[in-house]
Write a protein that holds these residues in place. Structure first.
Motif, short mmCIF file in Angstrom:
data_model
loop_
_atom_site.label_atom_id
_atom_site.label_comp_id
_atom_site.label_asym_id
_atom_site.label_seq_id
_atom_site.Cartn_x
_atom_site.Cartn_y
_atom_site.Cartn_z
N ASP A 1 2.07 -11.92 -2.78
CA ASP A 1 0.87 -12.31 -3.29
C ASP A 1 0.32 -11.31 -4.37
N GLY A 2 0.75 -9.86 -4.62
CA GLY A 2 0.41 -9.15 -5.29
C GLY A 2 1.14 -8.77 -6.68
N GLU A 3 0.69 -7.74 -7.23
CA GLU A 3 1.29 -7.44 -8.56
C GLU A 3 2.75 -7.52 -8.55
N ASN A 4 3.43 -6.88 -7.32
CA ASN A 4 4.79 -6.89 -7.08
C ASN A 4 5.47 -8.06 -6.54
N GLY A 5 4.76 -9.27 -6.37
CA GLY A 5 5.30 -10.38 -5.97
C GLY A 5 6.70 -10.98 -6.45
N HIS B 1 9.20 -8.34 -5.20
CA HIS B 1 9.54 -8.57 -3.69
C HIS B 1 10.49 -9.90 -3.66
N ASP C 1 2.34 2.30 -5.29
CA ASP C 1 0.73 2.12 -6.09
C ASP C 1 0.79 1.15 -6.99
N GLY C 2 1.70 0.24 -6.81
CA GLY C 2 1.82 -1.04 -7.72
C GLY C 2 2.37 -0.91 -9.26
N HIS C 3 2.74 0.36 -9.36
CA HIS C 3 3.35 0.70 -10.61
C HIS C 3 4.93 1.25 -10.26
#
Length: 91
Positions: free
Chosen positions: A29-33, A36, A87-89
């Motif tokens: 569901d997040g930035e790295n969806g 993933h 960290d999402g980056h």
């Protein structure tokens, strides 16, 4: 056509050492969806390759078993979000 999340998540979790369902769902569901989901698609491919490899009879059985286990291990790491940026980056 890309498989829906349910197909990507339809795997046996009993062999996963570091499975955190909440972390996995948050990753989808997040930035790295997208990343993933890609990892989950790769894991599906690795599972298929491991299954095909385990059926081989033209090579040493110990080699075949080890190779299949390595493929399954990589699939497990991908499913456990081990290769996502923390960290999402991207690193």
């Amino acid at each position: 056509m890309q498989p829906p999340d349910q197909e990507l998540l339809a795997f046996d979790t009993s062999a996963l050492e570091d499975r955190d369902e909440q972390r996995a769902r948050a990753a989808l569901d997040g930035e790295n969806g997208p990343l993933h989901r890609n990892h989950l698609r790769i894991a599906l491919h690795l599972d298929r390759s491991a299954k095909a490899e385990s059926g081989r009879t033209d090579t040493d059985a110990r080699y075949t078993a080890g190779y299949s286990q390595a493929l399954k291990g990589m699939a497990a790491l991908l499913r456990q979000t081990s290769y996502l940026p923390e960290d999402g980056h991207p690193s």
